[in-house]
Design a protein around this motif. Structure first.
Motif, PDB file in Angstrom:
ATOM      1  N   LEU A  21       0.974   1.845   9.022  1.00 57.59           N
ATOM      2  CA  LEU A  21       1.148   2.993   8.142  1.00 57.59           C
ATOM      3  C   LEU A  21       2.562   2.983   7.587  1.00 57.59           C
ATOM      4  N   ASP A  22       2.672   3.026   6.272  1.00 58.09           N
ATOM      5  CA  ASP A  22       3.963   3.064   5.589  1.00 58.09           C
ATOM      6  C   ASP A  22       4.065   4.332   4.752  1.00 58.09           C
ATOM      7  N   LEU A  23       5.288   4.834   4.626  1.00 55.05           N
ATOM      8  CA  LEU A  23       5.595   5.920   3.698  1.00 55.05           C
ATOM      9  C   LEU A  23       6.389   5.287   2.561  1.00 55.05           C
ATOM     10  N   GLU A  24       5.859   5.406   1.349  1.00 56.13           N
ATOM     11  CA  GLU A  24       6.509   4.802   0.189  1.00 56.13           C
ATOM     12  C   GLU A  24       7.052   5.878  -0.740  1.00 56.13           C
ATOM     13  N   ASP A  25       8.236   5.633  -1.261  1.00 57.24           N
ATOM     14  CA  ASP A  25       8.775   6.415  -2.378  1.00 57.24           C
ATOM     15  C   ASP A  25       8.437   5.609  -3.625  1.00 57.24           C
ATOM     16  N   VAL A  26       7.779   6.251  -4.591  1.00 63.11           N
ATOM     17  CA  VAL A  26       7.366   5.541  -5.796  1.00 63.11           C
ATOM     18  C   VAL A  26       7.886   6.249  -7.040  1.00 63.11           C
ATOM     19  N   LEU A  27       8.099   5.445  -8.077  1.00 58.56           N
ATOM     20  CA  LEU A  27       8.468   5.953  -9.388  1.00 58.56           C
ATOM     21  C   LEU A  27       7.187   6.064 -10.204  1.00 58.56           C
ATOM     22  N   LEU A  28       6.881   7.281 -10.641  1.00 61.16           N
ATOM     23  CA  LEU A  28       5.666   7.538 -11.417  1.00 61.16           C
ATOM     24  C   LEU A  28       5.843   7.110 -12.867  1.00 61.16           C
ATOM     25  N   ASP A  30       5.727   8.730 -15.508  1.00 58.41           N
ATOM     26  CA  ASP A  30       6.484   9.682 -16.332  1.00 58.41           C
ATOM     27  C   ASP A  30       7.946   9.832 -15.894  1.00 58.41           C
ATOM     28  N   GLY A  31       8.379   8.982 -14.933  1.00 56.89           N
ATOM     29  CA  GLY A  31       9.776   8.990 -14.505  1.00 56.89           C
ATOM     30  C   GLY A  31      10.068   9.819 -13.267  1.00 56.89           C
ATOM     31  N   ARG A  32       9.132  10.659 -12.854  1.00 57.04           N
ATOM     32  CA  ARG A  32       9.331  11.426 -11.617  1.00 57.04           C
ATOM     33  C   ARG A  32       9.078  10.526 -10.416  1.00 57.04           C
ATOM     34  N   THR A  33       9.444  10.997  -9.225  1.00 57.17           N
ATOM     35  CA  THR A  33       9.170  10.246  -8.002  1.00 57.17           C
ATOM     36  C   THR A  33       8.154  11.013  -7.155  1.00 57.17           C
ATOM     37  N   ALA A  34       7.496  10.277  -6.267  1.00 55.96           N
ATOM     38  CA  ALA A  34       6.511  10.865  -5.354  1.00 55.96           C
ATOM     39  C   ALA A  34       6.487  10.032  -4.084  1.00 55.96           C
ATOM     40  N   LYS A  35       5.839  10.567  -3.080  1.00 52.56           N
ATOM     41  CA  LYS A  35       5.666   9.857  -1.813  1.00 52.56           C
ATOM     42  C   LYS A  35       4.202   9.456  -1.677  1.00 52.56           C
ATOM     43  N   ARG A  36       3.978   8.288  -1.101  1.00 55.24           N
ATOM     44  CA  ARG A  36       2.635   7.781  -0.840  1.00 55.24           C
ATOM     45  C   ARG A  36       2.561   7.341   0.616  1.00 55.24           C
ATOM     46  N   GLU A  37       1.548   7.838   1.333  1.00 58.18           N
ATOM     47  CA  GLU A  37       1.261   7.377   2.682  1.00 58.18           C
ATOM     48  C   GLU A  37       0.188   6.299   2.547  1.00 58.18           C
ATOM     49  N   ILE A  38       0.523   5.079   2.943  1.00 57.83           N
ATOM     50  CA  ILE A  38      -0.355   3.936   2.725  1.00 57.83           C
ATOM     51  C   ILE A  38      -0.741   3.314   4.063  1.00 57.83           C
ATOM     52  N   ILE A  39      -2.043   3.164   4.274  1.00 59.60           N
ATOM     53  CA  ILE A  39      -2.549   2.450   5.447  1.00 59.60           C
ATOM     54  C   ILE A  39      -2.846   1.019   5.030  1.00 59.60           C
ATOM     55  N   PHE A 116      -5.726   5.943  -0.119  1.00 63.28           N
ATOM     56  CA  PHE A 116      -4.652   5.864   0.880  1.00 63.28           C
ATOM     57  C   PHE A 116      -4.678   4.595   1.719  1.00 63.28           C
ATOM     58  N   ALA A 117      -5.638   3.686   1.485  1.00 69.07           N
ATOM     59  CA  ALA A 117      -5.718   2.480   2.308  1.00 69.07           C
ATOM     60  C   ALA A 117      -6.040   1.260   1.450  1.00 69.07           C
ATOM     61  N   ASP A 118      -5.601   0.092   1.934  1.00 68.57           N
ATOM     62  CA  ASP A 118      -5.895  -1.146   1.216  1.00 68.57           C
ATOM     63  C   ASP A 118      -6.989  -1.972   1.902  1.00 68.57           C
ATOM     64  N   GLU A 119      -7.781  -1.337   2.790  1.00 71.00           N
ATOM     65  CA  GLU A 119      -8.867  -2.054   3.457  1.00 71.00           C
ATOM     66  C   GLU A 119      -9.884  -2.535   2.422  1.00 71.00           C
ATOM     67  N   TYR A 120     -10.154  -3.860   2.449  1.00 69.66           N
ATOM     68  CA  TYR A 120     -11.145  -4.457   1.560  1.00 69.66           C
ATOM     69  C   TYR A 120     -12.329  -4.872   2.422  1.00 69.66           C
ATOM     70  N   LEU A 121     -13.513  -4.447   2.039  1.00 64.10           N
ATOM     71  CA  LEU A 121     -14.708  -4.710   2.829  1.00 64.10           C
ATOM     72  C   LEU A 121     -15.629  -5.665   2.083  1.00 64.10           C
ATOM     73  N   HIS A 122     -16.119  -6.682   2.799  1.00 65.05           N
ATOM     74  CA  HIS A 122     -17.064  -7.664   2.261  1.00 65.05           C
ATOM     75  C   HIS A 122     -18.447  -7.311   2.787  1.00 65.05           C
ATOM     76  N   LEU A 123     -19.400  -7.058   1.892  1.00 68.75           N
ATOM     77  CA  LEU A 123     -20.754  -6.690   2.289  1.00 68.75           C
ATOM     78  C   LEU A 123     -21.692  -7.877   2.075  1.00 68.75           C
ATOM     79  N   TYR A 124     -22.421  -8.236   3.135  1.00 65.17           N
ATOM     80  CA  TYR A 124     -23.359  -9.361   3.107  1.00 65.17           C
ATOM     81  C   TYR A 124     -24.771  -8.879   3.410  1.00 65.17           C
TER      82      TYR A 124
END
Length: 187
Positions: A21-28, A30-39, A116-124
């Motif tokens: 789990l990471d907390l990211e500061d991002v530049l939007l 429109d120039g504002r900033t925001a926080k993103r919680e990323i799994i 909020f997550a980058d989990e990629y699922l492969h369906l077979y």
């Protein structure tokens, strides 16, 4: 308009065996900033195994985040360093159901929860199941039962809320398409 967000800073919050789990500061844009919680997750596989009677195999297990038992298609995570999702799918099929297939077909790949997550699922999918000669043991913390359900039984389980996860619901819709096309036995 370009919607890309530029990562300004990443702060690791948690490092685990299944996810980080990471907390990211991002530049939007429109120039504002925001926080993103990323799994961050290594990814997963799921299998739609249909037996000779036209029934799909499901596993019933406890899901701690939801505090309930669920019925799901067999699935499992891709471990760090594993690069062949199809091999992982065959391992999970063996481990969770005691079956093997020589004919594993990729249905789709998708992000399970991209908000909020980058989990990629492969369906077979497979409709050619053979009992394994040597069944792999379940993970030490894994407890489940296997059920062979008809389409009507699976839809009823969905209506009762026992089937409630995205990958399994997607599998039910694909199963319905296969039934309508005549590609699988209709019960």
């Amino acid at each position: 308009m370009d919607f890309e967000e530029k990562v300004l800073k990443t702060q690791p919050l948690y490092r685990g065996s299944i996810l980080n789990l990471d907390l990211e500061d991002v530049l939007l844009p429109d120039g504002r900033t925001a926080k993103r919680e990323i799994i961050h997750h290594h990814g997963a596989v799921a299998i739609m195994p249909i037996d000779d009677e036209g029934k799909m195999l499901f596993v019933k297990q406890w899901r701690a985040p939801m505090r309930q038992e669920t019925l799901e298609i067999p699935a499992g995570k891709i471990d760090l360093g594993e690069t062949d999702p199809q091999a992982v799918a065959l391992r999970e099929l063996n481990e969770e159901t005691g079956f093997y297939t020589p004919d594993l077909e990729k249905v789709a790949g998708f992000y399970s929860t991209p908000g909020f997550a980058d989990e990629y699922l492969h369906l077979y999918y497979t409709k050619t199941l053979k009992p394994v000669a040597h069944k792999r043991s379940l993970d030490a913390d894994e407890f489940l039962n296997v059920y062979h359900l008809s389409f009507a039984e699976a839809k009823a389980a969905q209506n009762r809320g026992e089937i409630c996860d995205a990958k399994t619901i997607m599998a039910l819709y694909y199963w319905e398409i296969l039934r309508l096309k005549g590609d699988v036995k209709v019960d």
